[in-house]
Design an enzyme around this catalytic site. Structure first.
Site, PDB file in Angstrom:
ATOM      1  CB  VAL A 176       2.574   4.192   1.758  1.00 15.56           C
ATOM      2  CG1 VAL A 176       1.665   4.812   0.692  1.00 15.56           C
ATOM      3  CG2 VAL A 176       1.829   3.052   2.668  1.00 15.56           C
ATOM      4  N   PRO A 177       5.078   4.878  -0.717  1.00 14.56           N
ATOM      5  CG  PRO A 177       5.884   3.777  -2.646  1.00 14.56           C
ATOM      6  CD  PRO A 177       4.942   3.506  -1.421  1.00 14.56           C
ATOM      7  CB  CYS A 178       3.353   9.679  -0.592  1.00 15.19           C
ATOM      8  SG  CYS A 178       4.377  10.040   0.839  1.00 15.19           S
ATOM      9  CG  HIS A 179       9.412   9.020  -2.168  1.00 13.36           C
ATOM     10  ND1 HIS A 179       8.956   8.168  -1.371  1.00 13.36           N
ATOM     11  CD2 HIS A 179      10.362   8.525  -3.066  1.00 13.36           C
ATOM     12  CE1 HIS A 179       9.524   6.729  -1.682  1.00 13.36           C
ATOM     13  NE2 HIS A 179      10.429   7.257  -2.644  1.00 13.36           N
ATOM     14  NE  ARG A 180       9.293   4.456  -4.966  1.00 17.92           N
ATOM     15  CZ  ARG A 180       9.185   3.279  -4.267  1.00 17.92           C
ATOM     16  NH1 ARG A 180       8.422   2.489  -4.451  1.00 17.92           N
ATOM     17  NH2 ARG A 180      10.420   3.048  -3.639  1.00 17.92           N
TER      18      ARG A 180
END
Length: 168
Positions: A125-129
């Protein structure tokens, strides 16, 4: 927990029969001294997830949307935030407000931030994006904080993050 090497350092995953229950980021307590696992011992779905994480952090444009997650215990709001965040592809970014609008809760940008701050599946779950409305890097709770977030966006060649910061 299964521990493995990535371009950012050692990561770990935990899983259940339903899917991955947790991704442990580099720099997390105990990872540096943990023994590396043997991928052959993993269930196929978990092995594919680990391979996807390794490839993505090595700079490959991997879509991790097919990796099964065990979302047991997560409320519907967090599930919807995580689903919308998974739709943000490698090398792309979205804002907290855009994720809020995508889930039909246009005034919930802070709630989106809180949900991503407790994301048990970083990278998948690419929360860094997900960025602030002004494109700034805020609120990355993984070890290394904003420096790690910036590095992950650089690896993915996200717009505005295609070269290393002099002061990062």
């Amino acid at each position: 927990m299964f521990v493995f090497e990535t371009a950012l350092g050692r990561c770990g995953v935990r899983w259940s029969e339903a899917g991955i229950t947790e991704v442990v980021m580099p720099g997390s307590r105990g990872l540096a001294t943990a023994s590396l696992g043997d991928p052959a011992a993993l269930p196929e779905a978990v092995r594919a997830g680990v391979a996807g994480i390794v490839a993505l952090l090595a700079g490959e444009r991997c879509d991790l949307c097919d990796i099964a997650l065990d979302e047991t215990g997560l409320d519907e709001f967090r599930r919807s935030v995580y689903a919308a965040t998974r739709a943000v592809g490698p090398g792309a970014t979205a804002t907290y407000g855009e994720i809020a609008r995508a889930i039909g809760a246009p005034t919930a940008a802070r709630g989106v931030g809180a949900a991503l701050g407790s994301n048990p599946f970083p990278i998948i779950v690419p929360c860094h994006r997900v960025l602030a409305a002004d494109g700034a890097l805020h609120g990355f709770s993984a070890p290394g904080g904003i420096t790690t977030k910036r590095r992950m966006l650089e690896i993915e060649c996200a717009p505005g993050f295609t070269q290393e910061s002099l002061f990062g």
